[in-house]
Design a protein around this motif. Structure first.
Motif, mmCIF file in Angstrom:
data_model
loop_
_atom_site.group_PDB
_atom_site.id
_atom_site.type_symbol
_atom_site.label_atom_id
_atom_site.label_comp_id
_atom_site.label_asym_id
_atom_site.label_seq_id
_atom_site.Cartn_x
_atom_site.Cartn_y
_atom_site.Cartn_z
ATOM 1 N N THR A 1 0.828 -1.198 0.000
ATOM 2 C CA THR A 1 0.000 0.000 0.000
ATOM 3 C C THR A 1 0.868 1.255 0.000
ATOM 4 O O THR A 1 0.551 2.242 -0.678
ATOM 5 C CB THR A 1 -0.903 0.011 1.243
ATOM 6 N N ILE B 1 -3.087 7.482 -0.968
ATOM 7 C CA ILE B 1 -4.378 6.796 -0.985
ATOM 8 C C ILE B 1 -5.433 7.870 -1.183
ATOM 9 O O ILE B 1 -5.488 8.842 -0.428
ATOM 10 C CB ILE B 1 -4.640 6.029 0.324
ATOM 11 N N GLN C 1 -6.442 3.427 -4.918
ATOM 12 C CA GLN C 1 -5.138 3.698 -5.515
ATOM 13 C C GLN C 1 -5.196 3.375 -7.003
ATOM 14 O O GLN C 1 -5.988 2.528 -7.433
ATOM 15 C CB GLN C 1 -4.036 2.876 -4.842
ATOM 16 N N GLN D 1 -0.971 -6.489 -2.008
ATOM 17 C CA GLN D 1 -1.965 -6.126 -1.006
ATOM 18 C C GLN D 1 -3.282 -6.834 -1.330
ATOM 19 O O GLN D 1 -3.758 -6.812 -2.469
ATOM 20 C CB GLN D 1 -2.159 -4.613 -0.963
ATOM 21 N N GLY E 1 -8.001 -5.990 -2.924
ATOM 22 C CA GLY E 1 -8.260 -4.861 -3.801
ATOM 23 C C GLY E 1 -8.993 -5.284 -5.065
ATOM 24 O O GLY E 1 -8.812 -6.403 -5.566
ATOM 25 N N ILE F 1 -9.292 -0.431 -2.651
ATOM 26 C CA ILE F 1 -8.301 -1.269 -1.968
ATOM 27 C C ILE F 1 -8.834 -1.843 -0.654
ATOM 28 O O ILE F 1 -9.970 -1.613 -0.253
ATOM 29 C CB ILE F 1 -6.966 -0.521 -1.772
ATOM 30 N N THR G 1 1.739 -1.583 7.331
ATOM 31 C CA THR G 1 0.618 -0.652 7.285
ATOM 32 C C THR G 1 -0.536 -1.185 8.129
ATOM 33 O O THR G 1 -1.145 -0.475 8.914
ATOM 34 C CB THR G 1 0.153 -0.441 5.831
#
Length: 493
Positions: free
Chosen positions: A10, A38, A48, A83, A86, A102, A264
């Motif tokens: 991210t 973001i 994103q 990630q 998403g 996301i 994150t």
């Protein structure tokens, strides 16, 4: 022989080049230097640009070549970690149709909750092992309802790693693991979920060819190879979500083994061979990287959205003039318990372990005559550690009782204070390794391309850096006080 691993985070893209024989990283790069943006057009939204990811991937690959430490033509396979959850939509010409919704986007929570009720809790949990909740299927349903013109142009849906593999190879594939993390996979029937597709009105044509995680997912196009100084035709041989991939990178493959990350988001991820589920869907179960119909390997995932993101926010607001290491040093100067300051670290979207509630970050018991920014630095790390303990207790209630947790020495686990708080709040030792997601993705490519005959062979040289065992008393009453504050907040939410 070299392997290339790409980790689509991210905050940034991390790329590593690994010597397949030594299983060691010989070059790595991260792009950009600052955290990627973001976009949040409304409260609770998070998007994103997939094209931004692609540009950053190319920049990161080229950065690894800057010091001429390896010959790019020696790379023989590519692996991708990404990630999770998403949503990426492309048209028939493989053009992205909108920014990706996301993992921490909360707009589809009610859509998923309504599906859970109407399809039936037992049907969802028994077949999908999860509530549709705030996952990719619900996000696609939001697009179908709110952006019908985009939905009508959609040829294929995919996850972030599928998009990057498509850009590299021109081919679109998926896996049971990827489908399960989107809540599209029926574990009882070992296929796409007809119940989800029928309920939301999704066509099966939206989904790509299903392949194993360790498989040939396409070959590098010549024009891309030339631009990146790589050899045309090498395979993308592995694709996995960041948390299953992190577990792989720590050689967590067998029932009872457990991994953790504190980037994150914060995650505890344990492997099971039982098709089990949490009745409230607070922890979630997905197909692990080595899951097959014959040998079940499920990843039981606890996610806390606001761990490293809170630490970053804290640095921006209170420690812009300091490094993370200096923040940790200041926090060390404050005694355990932060002189009564308590922080609830839940400000990055709906928290699944809190029944998809938007709780927010809360600072409790601030004393303007006592508390300094050093107190805040410590209380943030303690609050994050306590959120891990809260989630681990949910996992324990579902039969996951780790005797040790493996983690990469990265992100918050670089902080001795956080690691101490984590170990003593949970009561579980932590074994730290020098590894990360991009290295794991590279080794995954070695497995998928047949360089290694088994996953275990890919990690035969891996040794722990450090074992941290519970040693500091006094965390339990502070945790119970913290939990009481959280319970009151949840009751009022």
């Amino acid at each position: 022989m070299l392997l290339l691993g790409i980790d689509i985070g991210t905050s940034s893209i991390k790329v590593s080049v690994v010597d397949a024989t030594l299983q060691t990283c010989i070059a790595s790069a991260q792009y950009p230097d600052t955290e990627s943006a973001i976009t949040s057009k409304q409260p609770g939204w998070a998007e994103q640009s997939p094209e931004m990811w692609w540009q950053h991937v190319q920049n990161a690959i080229l950065l690894t070549q800057k010091n001429n430490t390896y010959n790019p033509q020696d790379i023989s396979a590519i692996g991708i970690a990404y990630q999770m959850h998403g949503l990426v939509l492309v048209d028939k010409d493989q053009n992205s149709l909108r920014d990706s919704i996301i993992w921490c986007d909360s707009r589809a929570v009610e859509i998923g909750n309504e599906a859970f009720d109407k399809i039936g809790h037992e049907e969802c949990l028994g077949h999908l092992l999860n509530s549709p909740g705030n996952f990719t299927a619900s996000k696609l349903a939001w697009v179908k309802a709110n952006e019908p013109e985009i939905y009508a142009k959609t040829d294929k849906i995919m996850l972030p790693g599928d998009f990057i593999a498509m850009k590299l190879t021109g081919e679109i594939t998926t896996s049971a693991s990827a489908l399960s993390e989107g809540i599209f996979y029926d574990f009882a029937c070992n296929r796409l979920s007809h119940e989800i597709l029928n309920y939301f009105g999704f066509s099966e044509s939206l989904f790509a060819t299903i392949k194993p995680v360790f498989a040939d997912h396409g070959h590098l196009k010549k024009e891309i190879a030339d631009a990146l100084h790589l050899k045309a035709g090498i395979p993308v041989a592995y694709k996995a979500g960041d948390q299953p991939n992190n577990a792989l990178s720590l050689n967590v493959l067998n029932p009872g083994e457990v991994a953790a990350t504190a980037g994150t988001s914060g995650v505890i991820y344990g492997v099971s061979d039982v098709l089990a589920y949490d009745k409230e869907s607070r922890v979630n179960t997905f197909a692990h990287v080595n899951h097959t119909e014959e040998q079940k390997r499920l990843g039981v995932l606890l996610c806390i959205n606001g761990t490293g993101s809170l630490n970053r926010w804290t640095k921006t607001i209170f420690g812009a003039d300091t490094t993370y290491q200096q923040m940790n040093t200041e926090a060390r100067s404050i005694k355990l318990g932060s002189d009564g300051l308590r922080i609830l670290p839940f400000g990055n979207g709906a928290e699944r372990m809190l029944n998809n509630k938007l709780v927010g970050v809360h600072f409790q018991n601030i004393d303007l005559n006592l508390h300094t920014r050093a107190h805040i630095f410590r209380a943030v790390q303690e609050g994050i550690a306590f959120s891990f303990r809260y989630g681990l207790d949910i996992m324990r209630g579902n039969g996951m009782n780790p005797s040790i947790i493996r983690a990469g020495k990265a992100n918050l686990f670089l902080s001795d204070l956080f690691t101490e708080a984590f170990v003593n709040a949970t009561g579980v030792p932590v074994e730290l390794y020098q590894n990360d997601g991009s290295i794991g993705a590279a080794l995954g490519a070695g497995i998928g391309s047949g360089i290694y005959t088994t996953p275990q062979e890919a990690f035969s040289n891996m040794k722990p850096l450090q074992l941290i065992e519970p040693s500091v008393k006094g965390y339990e009453p502070i945790y119970e006080e913290w939990k009481g504050l959280l319970d009151k907040q949840l009751a009022n939410n």
